[in-house]
Design an enzyme around this catalytic site. Structure first.
Site, PDB file in Angstrom:
ATOM      1  N   ASP A 150     -10.559   3.578   4.476  1.00 53.77           N
ATOM      2  CA  ASP A 150     -10.941   2.168   4.320  1.00 53.77           C
ATOM      3  C   ASP A 150     -12.463   2.030   4.203  1.00 53.77           C
ATOM      4  O   ASP A 150     -12.969   0.959   3.865  1.00 53.77           O
ATOM      5  CB  ASP A 150     -10.450   1.346   5.527  1.00 53.77           C
ATOM      6  CG  ASP A 150      -9.294   0.420   5.162  1.00 53.77           C
ATOM      7  OD1 ASP A 150      -9.057   0.222   3.956  1.00 53.77           O
ATOM      8  OD2 ASP A 150      -8.633  -0.096   6.082  1.00 53.77           O
TER       9      ASP A 150
ATOM     10  N   LYS B 116       0.843  -1.209   0.000  1.00 46.67           N
ATOM     11  CA  LYS B 116       0.000   0.000   0.000  1.00 46.67           C
ATOM     12  C   LYS B 116       0.877   1.258   0.000  1.00 46.67           C
ATOM     13  O   LYS B 116       0.617   2.209  -0.743  1.00 46.67           O
ATOM     14  CB  LYS B 116      -0.926  -0.003   1.231  1.00 46.67           C
ATOM     15  CG  LYS B 116      -2.070  -1.002   1.119  1.00 46.67           C
ATOM     16  CD  LYS B 116      -2.820  -1.168   2.430  1.00 46.67           C
ATOM     17  CE  LYS B 116      -3.860  -2.280   2.319  1.00 46.67           C
ATOM     18  NZ  LYS B 116      -4.545  -2.557   3.598  1.00 46.67           N
TER      19      LYS B 116
ATOM     20  N   GLN C 129      -4.346  -0.981   9.897  1.00 47.40           N
ATOM     21  CA  GLN C 129      -4.283  -2.282   9.253  1.00 47.40           C
ATOM     22  C   GLN C 129      -4.854  -3.362  10.177  1.00 47.40           C
ATOM     23  O   GLN C 129      -4.455  -3.473  11.337  1.00 47.40           O
ATOM     24  CB  GLN C 129      -2.815  -2.600   8.882  1.00 47.40           C
ATOM     25  CG  GLN C 129      -2.617  -3.915   8.156  1.00 47.40           C
ATOM     26  CD  GLN C 129      -3.237  -3.927   6.747  1.00 47.40           C
ATOM     27  OE1 GLN C 129      -3.217  -2.932   6.030  1.00 47.40           O
ATOM     28  NE2 GLN C 129      -3.790  -5.072   6.381  1.00 47.40           N
TER      29      GLN C 129
END
Ligand code: NAD
Length: 303
Positions: free
Chosen positions: A119, A52, A96
């Site tokens: 997200d 990412k 994460q």
């Protein structure tokens, strides 16, 4: 049968984002900025985080890794999130997942400022998706929608079977597909999908095979190799494989290889389109995170 080449489409989108960033720089504006919070050093998470950050830097975003120890308390993590919430130099950030077992993921997700929740997992953004209003869409469903759109696959009136009811893939995917398209249109998208008849299947679903045989499109997000076999798929079906599973492979350098949830070898010949694993949904998820970051950035400069 045609491969839905997520790797290629993601590369194209990264190029588009890169051009947008160059244009911002030419106009003397700041560039979008993303932070990733990683707690501990789970090897799979480290791989995802590295990919990412790399994708971010490739398109010209500022990318920051906030690395925290595995034994950090929930309170300390929440304090860090608060800090990022009020840090004006960050457009968006993600934490994460998965987190160590002593930390409650829902509490952490809810603590993120929903304007910065790239997200798309905060209840506020999930609610906007459910209502078909513009907001931040969860990265994997957004990536799948983009992939289908770029291959000209429409969903209007079609029967789409989604297998898996997770909050990050199955549920938001089903919501996007059933919306009236104009309502689900995010600000950054040129077109949208929707108007599908959606069946959401899960571990307690009876007659999964019969349901799948009536599908025009099947999206599988379970985490079980070979869950979808050739006898469950009708000729001409579009199959999207979200699953990522490590299976032992002594012939590979790492001792394992990645497979999806679909018995690709036998299912692919029956499909009109199918995603491979790797190289299908995975790269689209990463690029969606970048698109979400650009969306938040654009919103912040147009307010
Ligand atoms: P999850 O692991 O939270 O849940 C799995 C879901 O599968 C559950 O809803 C369960 O009801 C359903 N299920 C389990 N057994 C089933 C069965 N026999 N029949 C039908 N449904 C069944 O789901 P998740 O977090 O969405 O992850 C699913 C898979 O997708 C994992 O392999 C994960 O690694 C992968 N994933 C990939 C990406 C990507 O970018 N490619 C993104 C997210 C998740």
């Amino acid at each position: 049968m045609e491969i839905l080449d997520g790797k290629h489409i993601a590369q194209t989108i990264r190029q588009e984002l890169h051009e947008q960033v160059e244009s911002l720089i030419r106009r003397g504006m700041r560039v979008p900025s993303l932070a990733i919070v990683q707690v501990g050093n789970n090897p799979a998470s480290t791989t995802y985080v590295t990919n990412k950050l790399k994708a971010c830097r490739e398109v010209g975003f500022n990318a920051r890794l906030v690395s925290l120890p595995a034994d950090i308390s929930q309170q300390q993590l929440l304090a860090k999130i608060n800090e990022l919430n009020s840090d004006n130099s960050i457009d968006g950030f993600i934490v994460q997942l998965p987190l160590p077992s002593h930390i409650n993921e829902t509490t952490v997700t809810c603590a993120i400022n929903y304007h910065k929740d790239v997200d798309g997992l905060h209840p506020h953004n999930v609610g906007l998706t459910a209502l078909g209003l513009p907001g931040i869409v969860s990265a994997t469903p957004r990536g799948i929608r983009e992939l289908l759109m770029r291959y000209g696959i429409t969903t209007e009136g079609k029967h789409v079977v989604v297998i898996g009811r997770s909050n990050i893939v199955g549920k938001p995917m089903a919501m996007l597909l059933m919306q009236k398209p104009y309502l689900s249109l995010p600000k950054m998208s040129a077109a949208s999908l929707g108007d599908a008849t959606v069946t959401l299947c899960h571990s307690k679903t009876r007659n999964l095979k019969q349901i799948c045989l009536t599908a025009d499109i099947i999206i599988v997000a379970v985490g079980q190799p070979n869950l979808l076999t050739a006898d469950m798929v009708s000729e001409g079906t579009v199959v999207v494989d979200v699953g990522i599973n490590r299976i032992d492979d002594p012939s590979s350098e790492k001792g394992y290889r990645l497979v999806g949830d679909v018995d690709f070898q036998h299912v692919a010949p029956k499909c009109s389109f199918i995603t491979p694993v790797p190289g299908g949904v995975g790269p689209m998820t990463i690029v969606s995170l970048l698109q979400n970051t650009m969306q938040v950035y654009m919103d912040s400069i147009t307010v």
